[in-house]
Design a protein around this motif. Sequence first.
Motif, mmCIF file in Angstrom:
data_model
loop_
_atom_site.group_PDB
_atom_site.id
_atom_site.type_symbol
_atom_site.label_atom_id
_atom_site.label_comp_id
_atom_site.label_asym_id
_atom_site.label_seq_id
_atom_site.Cartn_x
_atom_site.Cartn_y
_atom_site.Cartn_z
ATOM 1 N N PRO A 111 0.820 -1.208 0.000
ATOM 2 C CA PRO A 111 0.000 0.000 0.000
ATOM 3 C C PRO A 111 0.850 1.251 0.000
ATOM 4 N N LEU A 112 1.972 1.185 0.698
ATOM 5 C CA LEU A 112 2.859 2.341 0.762
ATOM 6 C C LEU A 112 3.397 2.670 -0.627
ATOM 7 N N GLN A 113 3.701 1.645 -1.401
ATOM 8 C CA GLN A 113 4.204 1.868 -2.754
ATOM 9 C C GLN A 113 3.146 2.546 -3.628
ATOM 10 N N TRP A 114 1.905 2.121 -3.447
ATOM 11 C CA TRP A 114 0.832 2.742 -4.221
ATOM 12 C C TRP A 114 0.682 4.210 -3.856
ATOM 13 N N VAL A 115 0.738 4.504 -2.574
ATOM 14 C CA VAL A 115 0.584 5.889 -2.115
ATOM 15 C C VAL A 115 1.735 6.734 -2.646
ATOM 16 N N MET A 116 2.944 6.171 -2.584
ATOM 17 C CA MET A 116 4.108 6.903 -3.066
ATOM 18 C C MET A 116 3.999 7.166 -4.562
ATOM 19 N N SER A 117 3.576 6.170 -5.308
ATOM 20 C CA SER A 117 3.432 6.338 -6.759
ATOM 21 C C SER A 117 2.403 7.411 -7.079
ATOM 22 N N ALA A 118 1.291 7.384 -6.373
ATOM 23 C CA ALA A 118 0.234 8.378 -6.607
ATOM 24 C C ALA A 118 0.740 9.771 -6.266
ATOM 25 N N ALA A 119 1.493 9.898 -5.177
ATOM 26 C CA ALA A 119 2.007 11.197 -4.765
ATOM 27 C C ALA A 119 2.977 11.750 -5.811
ATOM 28 N N VAL A 120 3.858 10.896 -6.328
ATOM 29 C CA VAL A 120 4.829 11.327 -7.338
ATOM 30 C C VAL A 120 4.099 11.780 -8.602
ATOM 31 N N LEU A 121 3.096 11.008 -9.007
ATOM 32 C CA LEU A 121 2.329 11.379 -10.201
ATOM 33 C C LEU A 121 1.640 12.730 -10.019
ATOM 34 N N ALA A 122 1.038 12.928 -8.868
ATOM 35 C CA ALA A 122 0.340 14.185 -8.589
ATOM 36 C C ALA A 122 1.317 15.345 -8.596
ATOM 37 N N LEU A 123 2.502 15.109 -8.017
ATOM 38 C CA LEU A 123 3.517 16.160 -7.953
ATOM 39 C C LEU A 123 3.993 16.549 -9.351
ATOM 40 N N VAL A 124 4.251 15.555 -10.180
ATOM 41 C CA VAL A 124 4.727 15.811 -11.547
ATOM 42 C C VAL A 124 3.658 16.564 -12.344
ATOM 43 N N ALA A 125 2.409 16.133 -12.202
ATOM 44 C CA ALA A 125 1.320 16.783 -12.951
ATOM 45 C C ALA A 125 1.161 18.234 -12.510
#
Lengths: 144, 162
Positions: A77-91
């Motif tokens: 779950p932590l990996q999913w949260v991290m991936s989502a956060a990185v995507l949001a940051l880049v966007a």
Amino acid sequence: MTPDDLTPDTSLSAACVIVDALLDGEAVDKQALRDALDDRATRDYFVDALVLRQLTHEMAPMTFTVAESPVARTRRPLQWVMSAAVLALVATGGYLAGHRREMPPPTADALVSAASEPGVTAPAPTKIIRLDPGVSWTTETARQ
Amino acid sequence: MLFTAHRDGVFRYLCRIVGQGEAPDLTQEVFLRVSRGPVPDIPADALRAWVFRIARNLALNYRRDTGRRPHLVALVDTSRAAPQETSAAMRQALALLAPLDRDVFLLREVAGLSYEEIGLSCEITVDAVRSRLHRARQQLRIVLQPLVSNGSTPTVRLYDPR
């Protein structure tokens, strides 16, 4: 307590053979089973063996499941949260960067002022060739 | 095919031999070994015994390699044992058995192998299977006497683990 300390009467009595066979799904003689179960000790052994079977079954799961390690369980779950956060940051970063560089739209005043500047001259008109009907442009005379 | 037919039995057996943590990996290892070599052209019962012999050998190797001998520790108060303590008491009692007696007992009670299949798996005679199984039951009865007699299992059921 060690295995050596356990010295039960493990000699196989006829009654125990019958009871064990019944417990283990083997065919047993009816009369022999009746005779065996007449003995109280054999009846106790029979019931205790059933309880032991039950306890053995309750020790651990009965169906095959690939156990996930606790680390992997918490990490996923932590990996999913991290991936989502990185995507949001880049966007968000991309949007903001693009927003800052965007040129303001030209206003009417700006167009007028550019046309009326003294240094700016209009380009010379291009040569206009009249298209006369019936003239063949492929002939030598026409080209000249 | 073999995996579908025997995975649960192998897993149950390994769970009680090496513990729940290692059993899934060892179960997969058993079937990896099964798939690597040619499957012998033998009857279904003998095939099951063959799979369990691989499982048993792997379990023995695992225990030898890791040095994880069953701990001989003081038994819990089995007369008032909670479910987890019941399992612990059962594990400890199994650890007290001779290794082959324990294997025979678990192959029968957990994996549901017949006497013949156990004999093939452990490479002993059917009479030896009977004798060892009976001895294992008797010893477990003695060690777990309070649990077996007055435990939290007021009902019993006659069912074949197969």
